[in-house]
Design an enzyme around this catalytic site. Structure first.
Site, PDB file in Angstrom:
ATOM      1  N   GLY A   1       0.726  -1.150   0.019  1.00 27.66           N
ATOM      2  CA  GLY A   1       0.041  -0.159  -0.115  1.00 27.66           C
ATOM      3  C   GLY A   1       1.027   1.370   0.051  1.00 27.66           C
ATOM      4  O   GLY A   1       0.397   2.298   0.754  1.00 27.66           O
TER       5      GLY A   1
ATOM      6  N   GLY B   1       1.717   1.205  -5.431  1.00 26.92           N
ATOM      7  CA  GLY B   1       0.680   0.126  -5.333  1.00 26.92           C
ATOM      8  C   GLY B   1      -0.627   0.774  -5.353  1.00 26.92           C
ATOM      9  O   GLY B   1      -1.515   0.404  -6.058  1.00 26.92           O
TER      10      GLY B   1
ATOM     11  N   LEU C   1      -3.392  -5.113  -0.303  1.00 25.50           N
ATOM     12  CA  LEU C   1      -3.101  -5.580   1.044  1.00 25.50           C
ATOM     13  C   LEU C   1      -1.840  -4.718   1.322  1.00 25.50           C
ATOM     14  O   LEU C   1      -0.903  -4.325   0.713  1.00 25.50           O
ATOM     15  CB  LEU C   1      -2.507  -6.959   0.942  1.00 25.50           C
ATOM     16  CG  LEU C   1      -3.511  -8.114   0.830  1.00 25.50           C
ATOM     17  CD1 LEU C   1      -4.237  -8.235  -0.488  1.00 25.50           C
ATOM     18  CD2 LEU C   1      -2.600  -9.300   1.452  1.00 25.50           C
TER      19      LEU C   1
ATOM     20  N   PHE D   1       0.776  -4.186   4.913  1.00 28.49           N
ATOM     21  CA  PHE D   1       1.297  -4.489   6.271  1.00 28.49           C
ATOM     22  C   PHE D   1       2.699  -4.048   6.702  1.00 28.49           C
ATOM     23  O   PHE D   1       3.465  -4.281   5.825  1.00 28.49           O
ATOM     24  CB  PHE D   1       1.179  -6.136   6.427  1.00 28.49           C
ATOM     25  CG  PHE D   1       1.406  -6.697   7.906  1.00 28.49           C
ATOM     26  CD1 PHE D   1       0.457  -6.433   8.906  1.00 28.49           C
ATOM     27  CD2 PHE D   1       2.755  -6.848   8.314  1.00 28.49           C
ATOM     28  CE1 PHE D   1       0.650  -6.960  10.226  1.00 28.49           C
ATOM     29  CE2 PHE D   1       2.926  -7.272   9.704  1.00 28.49           C
ATOM     30  CZ  PHE D   1       1.946  -7.225  10.610  1.00 28.49           C
TER      31      PHE D   1
ATOM     32  N   CYS E   1       7.142   6.553   1.610  1.00 26.49           N
ATOM     33  CA  CYS E   1       7.307   7.978   1.083  1.00 26.49           C
ATOM     34  C   CYS E   1       6.380   8.945   2.106  1.00 26.49           C
ATOM     35  O   CYS E   1       7.027   9.948   2.694  1.00 26.49           O
ATOM     36  CB  CYS E   1       6.638   8.505  -0.246  1.00 26.49           C
ATOM     37  SG  CYS E   1       6.529  10.075  -0.515  1.00 26.49           S
TER      38      CYS E   1
ATOM     39  N   CYS F   1      10.195  10.622   1.940  1.00 24.11           N
ATOM     40  CA  CYS F   1      10.126  11.880   1.188  1.00 24.11           C
ATOM     41  C   CYS F   1       9.414  12.815   2.148  1.00 24.11           C
ATOM     42  O   CYS F   1       9.854  14.176   2.344  1.00 24.11           O
ATOM     43  CB  CYS F   1       9.399  11.888  -0.127  1.00 24.11           C
ATOM     44  SG  CYS F   1       9.680  10.557  -0.964  1.00 24.11           S
TER      45      CYS F   1
ATOM     46  N   LYS G   1      10.763  13.481   5.748  1.00 27.07           N
ATOM     47  CA  LYS G   1      12.264  14.395   5.337  1.00 27.07           C
ATOM     48  C   LYS G   1      12.329  15.579   4.849  1.00 27.07           C
ATOM     49  O   LYS G   1      13.142  16.263   5.392  1.00 27.07           O
ATOM     50  CB  LYS G   1      13.050  13.155   4.534  1.00 27.07           C
ATOM     51  CG  LYS G   1      14.021  13.634   3.792  1.00 27.07           C
ATOM     52  CD  LYS G   1      14.193  14.588   2.571  1.00 27.07           C
ATOM     53  CE  LYS G   1      13.413  13.915   1.226  1.00 27.07           C
ATOM     54  NZ  LYS G   1      14.204  12.906   0.790  1.00 27.07           N
TER      55      LYS G   1
ATOM     56  N   ARG H   1      13.053  -1.884   2.960  1.00 27.17           N
ATOM     57  CA  ARG H   1      13.616  -1.389   4.156  1.00 27.17           C
ATOM     58  C   ARG H   1      14.893  -0.924   4.342  1.00 27.17           C
ATOM     59  O   ARG H   1      15.671  -1.905   3.507  1.00 27.17           O
ATOM     60  CB  ARG H   1      12.824  -2.246   5.110  1.00 27.17           C
ATOM     61  CG  ARG H   1      11.375  -2.576   5.255  1.00 27.17           C
ATOM     62  CD  ARG H   1      10.589  -1.358   5.616  1.00 27.17           C
ATOM     63  NE  ARG H   1      10.614  -1.340   7.228  1.00 27.17           N
ATOM     64  CZ  ARG H   1       9.845  -1.634   8.123  1.00 27.17           C
ATOM     65  NH1 ARG H   1       8.891  -2.613   7.571  1.00 27.17           N
ATOM     66  NH2 ARG H   1       9.768  -1.667   9.282  1.00 27.17           N
TER      67      ARG H   1
ATOM     68  N   SER I   1      16.257   5.347   9.044  1.00 25.08           N
ATOM     69  CA  SER I   1      15.373   6.461   8.633  1.00 25.08           C
ATOM     70  C   SER I   1      13.992   5.858   9.071  1.00 25.08           C
ATOM     71  O   SER I   1      12.957   6.898   8.955  1.00 25.08           O
ATOM     72  CB  SER I   1      15.696   6.857   7.060  1.00 25.08           C
ATOM     73  OG  SER I   1      15.401   5.535   6.490  1.00 25.08           O
TER      74      SER I   1
ATOM     75  N   TYR J   1      22.098   9.377  -0.258  1.00 27.67           N
ATOM     76  CA  TYR J   1      21.456  10.489  -0.122  1.00 27.67           C
ATOM     77  C   TYR J   1      20.465  10.509   1.280  1.00 27.67           C
ATOM     78  O   TYR J   1      20.431  11.380   1.880  1.00 27.67           O
ATOM     79  CB  TYR J   1      20.339  10.683  -1.431  1.00 27.67           C
ATOM     80  CG  TYR J   1      18.943  10.016  -1.418  1.00 27.67           C
ATOM     81  CD1 TYR J   1      17.964  10.245  -0.748  1.00 27.67           C
ATOM     82  CD2 TYR J   1      19.200   8.896  -2.230  1.00 27.67           C
ATOM     83  CE1 TYR J   1      16.921   9.563  -1.275  1.00 27.67           C
ATOM     84  CE2 TYR J   1      18.003   8.083  -2.350  1.00 27.67           C
ATOM     85  CZ  TYR J   1      16.793   8.225  -1.744  1.00 27.67           C
ATOM     86  OH  TYR J   1      15.722   7.476  -1.874  1.00 27.67           O
TER      87      TYR J   1
ATOM     88  N   GLU K   1      20.958  13.676   3.753  1.00 23.93           N
ATOM     89  CA  GLU K   1      19.869  14.481   4.401  1.00 23.93           C
ATOM     90  C   GLU K   1      19.674  14.385   5.600  1.00 23.93           C
ATOM     91  O   GLU K   1      19.295  15.488   6.068  1.00 23.93           O
ATOM     92  CB  GLU K   1      18.868  14.156   3.297  1.00 23.93           C
ATOM     93  CG  GLU K   1      18.623  13.993   1.844  1.00 23.93           C
ATOM     94  CD  GLU K   1      17.445  13.544   1.229  1.00 23.93           C
ATOM     95  OE1 GLU K   1      17.360  13.993   0.118  1.00 23.93           O
ATOM     96  OE2 GLU K   1      16.993  12.509   1.536  1.00 23.93           O
TER      97      GLU K   1
ATOM     98  N   ARG L   1      19.214  -0.439   1.194  1.00 23.80           N
ATOM     99  CA  ARG L   1      17.875  -0.751   1.286  1.00 23.80           C
ATOM    100  C   ARG L   1      17.827  -2.246   0.746  1.00 23.80           C
ATOM    101  O   ARG L   1      18.442  -2.449  -0.427  1.00 23.80           O
ATOM    102  CB  ARG L   1      16.660   0.205   0.828  1.00 23.80           C
ATOM    103  CG  ARG L   1      16.770   1.554   1.623  1.00 23.80           C
ATOM    104  CD  ARG L   1      15.555   2.488   1.017  1.00 23.80           C
ATOM    105  NE  ARG L   1      14.286   2.136   1.053  1.00 23.80           N
ATOM    106  CZ  ARG L   1      13.455   2.251   2.326  1.00 23.80           C
ATOM    107  NH1 ARG L   1      14.253   2.869   3.508  1.00 23.80           N
ATOM    108  NH2 ARG L   1      12.567   1.740   2.512  1.00 23.80           N
TER     109      ARG L   1
ATOM    110  N   HIS M   1      15.126  37.191 -13.953  1.00 24.31           N
ATOM    111  CA  HIS M   1      15.927  37.756 -13.285  1.00 24.31           C
ATOM    112  C   HIS M   1      15.486  38.668 -12.205  1.00 24.31           C
ATOM    113  O   HIS M   1      14.333  39.190 -12.132  1.00 24.31           O
ATOM    114  CB  HIS M   1      16.833  38.916 -14.051  1.00 24.31           C
ATOM    115  CG  HIS M   1      18.020  39.485 -13.604  1.00 24.31           C
ATOM    116  ND1 HIS M   1      19.277  38.473 -12.944  1.00 24.31           N
ATOM    117  CD2 HIS M   1      18.209  40.708 -12.706  1.00 24.31           C
ATOM    118  CE1 HIS M   1      20.144  39.346 -12.259  1.00 24.31           C
ATOM    119  NE2 HIS M   1      19.772  40.568 -12.189  1.00 24.31           N
TER     120      HIS M   1
ATOM    121  N   GLU N   1      18.022  31.036 -13.580  1.00 22.50           N
ATOM    122  CA  GLU N   1      18.520  31.607 -14.754  1.00 22.50           C
ATOM    123  C   GLU N   1      20.024  31.336 -15.245  1.00 22.50           C
ATOM    124  O   GLU N   1      20.336  31.693 -16.307  1.00 22.50           O
ATOM    125  CB  GLU N   1      18.345  33.208 -14.833  1.00 22.50           C
ATOM    126  CG  GLU N   1      19.146  33.739 -13.795  1.00 22.50           C
ATOM    127  CD  GLU N   1      19.160  35.436 -13.901  1.00 22.50           C
ATOM    128  OE1 GLU N   1      19.151  35.787 -15.108  1.00 22.50           O
ATOM    129  OE2 GLU N   1      19.002  36.082 -12.818  1.00 22.50           O
TER     130      GLU N   1
END
Length: 541
Positions: A68, A72, A89, A91, A107, A112, A115, A211, A227, A247, A251, A337, A514, A519
């Site tokens: 989930g 998904g 499903l 879990f 996320c 995400c 974080k 994970r 994390s 990363y 972070e 992970r 500008h 730019e």
């Protein structure tokens, strides 16, 4: 970030039509270690629909999505919108420290979103102090409240969990809070609080994600966190050892420093593996300038809990063999992970596994024609939420809608939310040289000075942009790299331009806005090959 993660290795789109056999330096094995000799075949949409029309009544669902998370859920909702009967499903197994969370995947819960919120909190701390230079009367005693920050972040996450549940109900996706494992290629056994449930479906999409890994050293699991834990930590992290320089590690170290704590980054080999290494070096240097120490070429040996509750970490320099130690309040593992294939019993369905990931063809099909995979569980693809979301939606449209569109995994933009942010799209300089040859590559680059940095006298030493391009012909842009404020906002629009065939002449003939940092891409005129100084003399000419 982390974190296999997006990098320029994913700049080649693999199109497999009809019958394809995967070949790779890494072995493909069946989940139960027997030898399968499957081929990957692409079913036509018409055949898929014929199967659905003739056999759907034999199954509980047309489609069951296992996982989930972002990919998904996107797939499940899109399938329902195209007429399929769908269950999803989900879990979450608690971490070793007991952290668990709700629907929505990495996320939303431990990736995400939290974080970015922690990153924003740390940037606001900088802004408060910079405000004094702009004439604001600022109380010098201002400091962050970790517990209040964690509460605010967790409250937002729970609200998203709730909205996600409501959205699934409204869109007629049946949510099953259970751990699913295959009985055979059309049957799942779901472990629920109320007991086991057998579920059948014509089609499955595996979207279980991954994970964090733990190192195999004494004390790693007992005393370390990842994390998955940091965003709900019920105490101040204090002096923190961040092990890993992908990363995710950078972070976390960045926002911890911005919040007033003392992070140290332990680097086994290189910083930001898979990213442009010149840019990676600049990111690390900018963090060191802010007071974040790096232990290079170093690996941890053990973690011991002392009588005062603090953690004694022993570590070794892999070049000199020197062993040293230090004491920390928190040890955070960010060493990569692993895909969550262990509980799926994929051998019962005949699905092949490669290095705890699932290999698929260009239509996200596994070696079993009616079983698909999307998101971080796929072998060799970018592990990014927007990639999973789009791949999931496109898959559902191919299965149940009138679409042939496949996911394009090439030239995916991404951002590393370090204190000075790094964003990129396309090839790194190294991969461009590898793909086209050094003589055929031109690198346009330049340092720049963000206007908002002037008054508070912030360091501009590492604010830098470069365009990696074709040297001759139309000068097609292969990659864009940006280090500076609001990097993600800057690179997103350029990503669309690059995928549309951006060239250096087009970039140079684009009028910039500008004064902005974006730019700076339109002002690039100095090449590395020229040897000229890429440092600007002024901001407006």
């Amino acid at each position: 970030m982390s974190l296999t993660l997006w990098n320029s290795r994913f700049s080649v789109t693999l199109l497999r039509q009809h019958t394809t056999i995967f070949t790779s330096a890494a072995p493909i094995t069946a989940a139960h270690s027997l030898h399968y000799n499957y081929t990957f075949s692409t079913n036509s949409k018409s055949q898929q629909r014929r199967n659905l029309a003739t056999t759907t009544s034999n199954y509980d669902y047309d489609l069951v999505v296992i996982g989930g998370g972002s990919g998904g859920l996107a797939c499940a909702k899109e399938a329902v919108a195209n007429g399929a009967r769908v269950a999803c499903l989900d879990f979450v197994k608690p971490t070793p420290t007991g952290t668990k969370w709700g629907i929505g995947g990495t996320c939303v819960n431990v990736g995400c979103i939290p974080k970015k919120l922690m990153h924003q909190a740390s940037l606001l701390g900088e802004s408060v102090h910079e405000a004094a230079a702009y004439g604001w009367n600022v109380d010098e005693k201002i400091k962050p409240d970790w517990n209040k920050l964690v509460t605010s972040v967790q409250n937002h996450i729970k609200s998203v969990n709730w909205v996600t549940r409501i959205d699934m109900r409204d869109k007629k996706v049946e949510y099953i809070n259970g751990l699913g494992s295959f009985v055979d290629s059309h049957t799942l056994s779901a472990k629920l609080k109320s007991g086991d449930r057998t579920i059948t479906a014509q089609t499955f999409v595996i979207a279980v994600g991954g994970r964090p890994r733990y190192p195999n050293i004494p004390g790693a699991v007992e005393y370390g966190i990842t994390s998955d834990d940091i965003f709900s930590l019920d105490r101040e992290p204090g002096k923190t050892l961040v092990v890993g320089a992908g990363y995710i590690g950078l972070e976390c170290a960045g926002f911890l420093k911005g919040l007033g704590y003392e992070p140290t980054v332990m680097v086994r080999s290189i910083v930001l593996r898979g990213f442009d290494q010149q840019m990676a070096g600049l990111v690390a240097a900018s963090m060191e300038e802010r007071g974040i120490p790096f232990l290079h070429k170093t690996v941890p040996l053990s973690v011991e809990k002392q009588a005062d509750g603090r953690l004694l970490v022993k570590y070794e320099n892999t070049e000199t063999g020197e062993v040293a130690s230090d004491v920390f309040d928190t040890v955070l593992w960010a060493i990569g992970r692993k895909g969550l294939v262990e509980d799926l019993n994929l051998q019962n369905a005949g699905v092949l596994v490669q290095k705890d990931k699932i290999p698929v063809d260009s239509e996200e099909t596994t070696n079993v024609p009616h079983i698909y995979a999307v998101g971080d569980i796929i072998y060799g693809k970018p592990e990014l939420t927007p990639v999973a979301v789009l791949a999931g939606r496109l898959l559902a449209r191919r299965l149940y809608g009138d679409s042939d569109l496949r996911m394009d995994y090439a030239d995916v933009a991404t951002t590393v939310f370090t204190p000075l942010e790094y964003a990129c799209v396309g090839l790194s300089e190294e991969d461009a040289v590898k793909a086209h040859g050094a003589d055929e590559i031109e690198v346009f680059h330049g340092y720049y000075k963000p206007t908002e940095f002037f008054i508070p006298q912030k360091s501009v030493r590492y604010c830098y942009v470069k365009a990696v391009a074709q040297r001759s012909g139309e000068q097609r842009v292969y990659g864009l790299h940006y280090l500076g404020p609001v990097a993600g906002e800057v690179i997103q629009g350029f990503a669309a331009a690059l995928k549309s065939g951006l060239t250096i002449p087009t970039l140079m003939n684009t009028v910039g806005i500008h004064p902005t940092t974006a730019e700076e891409f339109t002002r690039l005129s100095i090449t590395k090959r020229s040897g000229l100084d890429p440092t600007p003399a002024s901001c407006c000419s």
